[in-house]
Design an enzyme around this catalytic site. Sequence first.
Site, PDB file in Angstrom:
ATOM      1  N   LYS A  27       0.860  -1.199   0.000  1.00  0.00           N
ATOM      2  CA  LYS A  27       0.000   0.000   0.000  1.00  0.00           C
ATOM      3  C   LYS A  27       0.892   1.244   0.000  1.00  0.00           C
ATOM      4  CE  LYS A  27      -4.179  -1.731   2.098  1.00  0.00           C
ATOM      5  NZ  LYS A  27      -3.803  -3.135   1.857  1.00  0.00           N
ATOM      6  N   ASP A  31      -1.489  -2.395  -4.089  1.00  0.00           N
ATOM      7  CA  ASP A  31      -2.877  -2.381  -3.643  1.00  0.00           C
ATOM      8  C   ASP A  31      -3.480  -1.019  -3.970  1.00  0.00           C
ATOM      9  OD1 ASP A  31      -2.748  -4.919  -2.566  1.00  0.00           O
ATOM     10  OD2 ASP A  31      -2.612  -4.258  -0.481  1.00  0.00           O
ATOM     11  N   ARG A  42      -5.154  -6.634 -10.953  1.00  0.00           N
ATOM     12  CA  ARG A  42      -5.966  -7.414 -10.009  1.00  0.00           C
ATOM     13  C   ARG A  42      -7.303  -6.678  -9.922  1.00  0.00           C
ATOM     14  NH1 ARG A  42      -4.337  -6.677  -4.142  1.00  0.00           N
ATOM     15  NH2 ARG A  42      -2.861  -8.390  -4.388  1.00  0.00           N
ATOM     16  N   GLY A  61     -13.718  -3.350  -4.374  1.00  0.00           N
ATOM     17  CA  GLY A  61     -13.375  -2.100  -3.667  1.00  0.00           C
ATOM     18  C   GLY A  61     -13.844  -2.180  -2.228  1.00  0.00           C
TER      19      GLY A  61
HETATM   20  P1  FDA Z   1     -18.781  -9.663  -1.779  1.00  0.00           P
HETATM   21  O1  FDA Z   1     -18.427  -8.648  -0.749  1.00  0.00           O
HETATM   22  O2  FDA Z   1     -20.052  -9.492  -2.532  1.00  0.00           O
HETATM   23  O3  FDA Z   1     -18.751 -11.070  -1.096  1.00  0.00           O
HETATM   24  C1  FDA Z   1     -19.122 -12.276  -1.775  1.00  0.00           C
HETATM   25  C2  FDA Z   1     -19.117 -13.411  -0.748  1.00  0.00           C
HETATM   26  O4  FDA Z   1     -17.793 -13.627  -0.267  1.00  0.00           O
HETATM   27  C3  FDA Z   1     -19.922 -13.089   0.531  1.00  0.00           C
HETATM   28  O5  FDA Z   1     -21.263 -13.426   0.373  1.00  0.00           O
HETATM   29  C4  FDA Z   1     -19.206 -13.953   1.559  1.00  0.00           C
HETATM   30  O6  FDA Z   1     -19.617 -15.297   1.443  1.00  0.00           O
HETATM   31  C5  FDA Z   1     -17.771 -13.882   1.117  1.00  0.00           C
HETATM   32  N1  FDA Z   1     -17.041 -12.798   1.807  1.00  0.00           N
HETATM   33  C6  FDA Z   1     -16.626 -11.634   1.267  1.00  0.00           C
HETATM   34  N2  FDA Z   1     -15.936 -10.900   2.176  1.00  0.00           N
HETATM   35  C7  FDA Z   1     -15.936 -11.613   3.299  1.00  0.00           C
HETATM   36  C8  FDA Z   1     -15.379 -11.403   4.592  1.00  0.00           C
HETATM   37  N3  FDA Z   1     -14.704 -10.300   4.902  1.00  0.00           N
HETATM   38  N4  FDA Z   1     -15.564 -12.357   5.539  1.00  0.00           N
HETATM   39  C9  FDA Z   1     -16.234 -13.489   5.257  1.00  0.00           C
HETATM   40  N5  FDA Z   1     -16.791 -13.744   4.043  1.00  0.00           N
HETATM   41  C10 FDA Z   1     -16.636 -12.832   3.081  1.00  0.00           C
HETATM   42  N6  FDA Z   1      -9.988  -3.898  -2.070  1.00  0.00           N
HETATM   43  C11 FDA Z   1      -9.478  -2.681  -2.355  1.00  0.00           C
HETATM   44  O7  FDA Z   1     -10.188  -1.692  -2.274  1.00  0.00           O
HETATM   45  N7  FDA Z   1      -8.168  -2.564  -2.724  1.00  0.00           N
HETATM   46  C12 FDA Z   1      -7.346  -3.644  -2.857  1.00  0.00           C
HETATM   47  O8  FDA Z   1      -6.178  -3.481  -3.201  1.00  0.00           O
HETATM   48  C13 FDA Z   1      -7.885  -4.923  -2.585  1.00  0.00           C
HETATM   49  N8  FDA Z   1      -7.131  -6.042  -2.677  1.00  0.00           N
HETATM   50  C14 FDA Z   1      -7.737  -7.269  -2.562  1.00  0.00           C
HETATM   51  C15 FDA Z   1      -7.005  -8.437  -2.785  1.00  0.00           C
HETATM   52  C16 FDA Z   1      -7.629  -9.671  -2.758  1.00  0.00           C
HETATM   53  C17 FDA Z   1      -6.834 -10.899  -3.061  1.00  0.00           C
HETATM   54  C18 FDA Z   1      -9.027  -9.759  -2.469  1.00  0.00           C
HETATM   55  C19 FDA Z   1      -9.742 -11.069  -2.475  1.00  0.00           C
HETATM   56  C20 FDA Z   1      -9.730  -8.635  -2.187  1.00  0.00           C
HETATM   57  C21 FDA Z   1      -9.099  -7.383  -2.210  1.00  0.00           C
HETATM   58  N9  FDA Z   1      -9.803  -6.237  -1.916  1.00  0.00           N
HETATM   59  C22 FDA Z   1      -9.225  -5.011  -2.178  1.00  0.00           C
HETATM   60  C23 FDA Z   1     -11.112  -6.316  -1.221  1.00  0.00           C
HETATM   61  C24 FDA Z   1     -12.264  -6.286  -2.184  1.00  0.00           C
HETATM   62  O9  FDA Z   1     -12.377  -5.014  -2.759  1.00  0.00           O
HETATM   63  C25 FDA Z   1     -13.589  -6.628  -1.476  1.00  0.00           C
HETATM   64  O10 FDA Z   1     -13.833  -5.713  -0.450  1.00  0.00           O
HETATM   65  C26 FDA Z   1     -13.635  -8.024  -0.891  1.00  0.00           C
HETATM   66  O11 FDA Z   1     -12.946  -8.947  -1.675  1.00  0.00           O
HETATM   67  C27 FDA Z   1     -15.093  -8.514  -0.764  1.00  0.00           C
HETATM   68  O12 FDA Z   1     -15.691  -8.520  -2.023  1.00  0.00           O
HETATM   69  P2  FDA Z   1     -16.095  -9.843  -2.839  1.00  0.00           P
HETATM   70  O13 FDA Z   1     -15.658  -9.630  -4.238  1.00  0.00           O
HETATM   71  O14 FDA Z   1     -15.592 -11.044  -2.179  1.00  0.00           O
HETATM   72  O15 FDA Z   1     -17.675  -9.776  -2.898  1.00  0.00           O
END
Ligand code: FDA
Length: 324
Positions: free
Chosen positions: A109, A143, A193, A197
């Site tokens: 970051k 990030d 990536r 968000g």
């Molecule tokens: P969504 O939030 O809709 O979740 C889908 C499903 O995943 C949920 O129903 C639940 O089952 C599961 N889930 C998601 N989050 C969970 C949690 N915290 N605990 C338990 N279960 C959970 N963001 C950003 O702004 N800058 C960045 O640089 C990054 N980098 C990054 C790297 C990687 C490898 C990942 C996976 C994520 C990020 N993120 C990020 C975070 C990203 O923006 C986002 O907030 C989270 O991944 C949650 O979003 P989903 O896409 O999983 O969908």
Amino acid sequence: MSVADTVRVLPHRTMRSLFISLSHRGSLARMAVRSPLTRPVVARFVAGETLEEALAAIATLKRAGLRTTVDVLGESVTSAELAAAAADRYVATLPALASRGLDANVSVKLTQMGMEIDPELCLSNVMRILDAARAVDGFVRFDMEDHTRTDATLALWQKAHEGYPKTGVVIQSALRRSAADVERILAAGGRVRLCKGAYDEPRSAAYVDRSTVDANYAKLMERLLTSGSYHALATHDPKLIARAIAIAEREGIGRDRFEFQMLYGVRRDLQRTLAERGYTVRIYVPYGHEWFPYFMRRLAERPANVGFMLRAIVKEETRRLRGH
Ligand code: FDA
């Protein structure tokens, strides 16, 4: 109604804003760090406070067929010394990973590298990390933080990429500008990536409705998958993952041409299932003392996590009061 039940019925956006605003509260961080009650819950999302603990967690993930990227926790540092110390930790982490045969892949970051103090200081810290990565043929991902940092992050990534191509940057489908940013990164031969968000953004900069964020993710994901270069799809959303697989199958895109990424401790079942099906799954492994803002963002993403934490605390507290 219990506190956990109250948390469950609050609108998702209210919860998200609440926990993201708490993530900036230093006094709460100190209290949480001191409390042994929060530790087991934090341990689900954070691989440890020391490099040794993180290396052990990463080795376990590797044995399960999972790839990794390491985040040395910290952000928004307030002095040049703290920024340099954070860069030192990355510089030490990269060879430690490589010497154990683990992925020399880190996620950084820029506010941790001093971007808000002095852009030149930030650049020199990043250059030190890139040198450490180059020495072990490693990969550095930048990030993405909130929308006020997007321009600076993309500009620094571009500079880094010109000197060392094994770098990548993050795009958030929540931001209105992201389609244009993706085109610029693709034109520069960069690796993205894609995530939804994690920050609380204003309507002027971001889509706040979850279905629009998801629809934009799907659109950007298709663009990246069919771009001919290698990108990472960071999500735990089963619908988007199924859609990515369908696009790849339809377009004849091999499983070695893209990867899924997920967070340490989140949807471990899905991580393993996808890896067993032959997809590359990379786990984002955070370690370090400064876990509070990262942990708060994980709570913000899923209200059920708050209930889970509160129940653990109540259980511990009851045990303590009963003298166990
Ligand atoms: P969504 O939030 O809709 O979740 C889908 C499903 O995943 C949920 O129903 C639940 O089952 C599961 N889930 C998601 N989050 C969970 C949690 N915290 N605990 C338990 N279960 C959970 N963001 C950003 O702004 N800058 C960045 O640089 C990054 N980098 C990054 C790297 C990687 C490898 C990942 C996976 C994520 C990020 N993120 C990020 C975070 C990203 O923006 C986002 O907030 C989270 O991944 C949650 O979003 P989903 O896409 O999983 O969908």
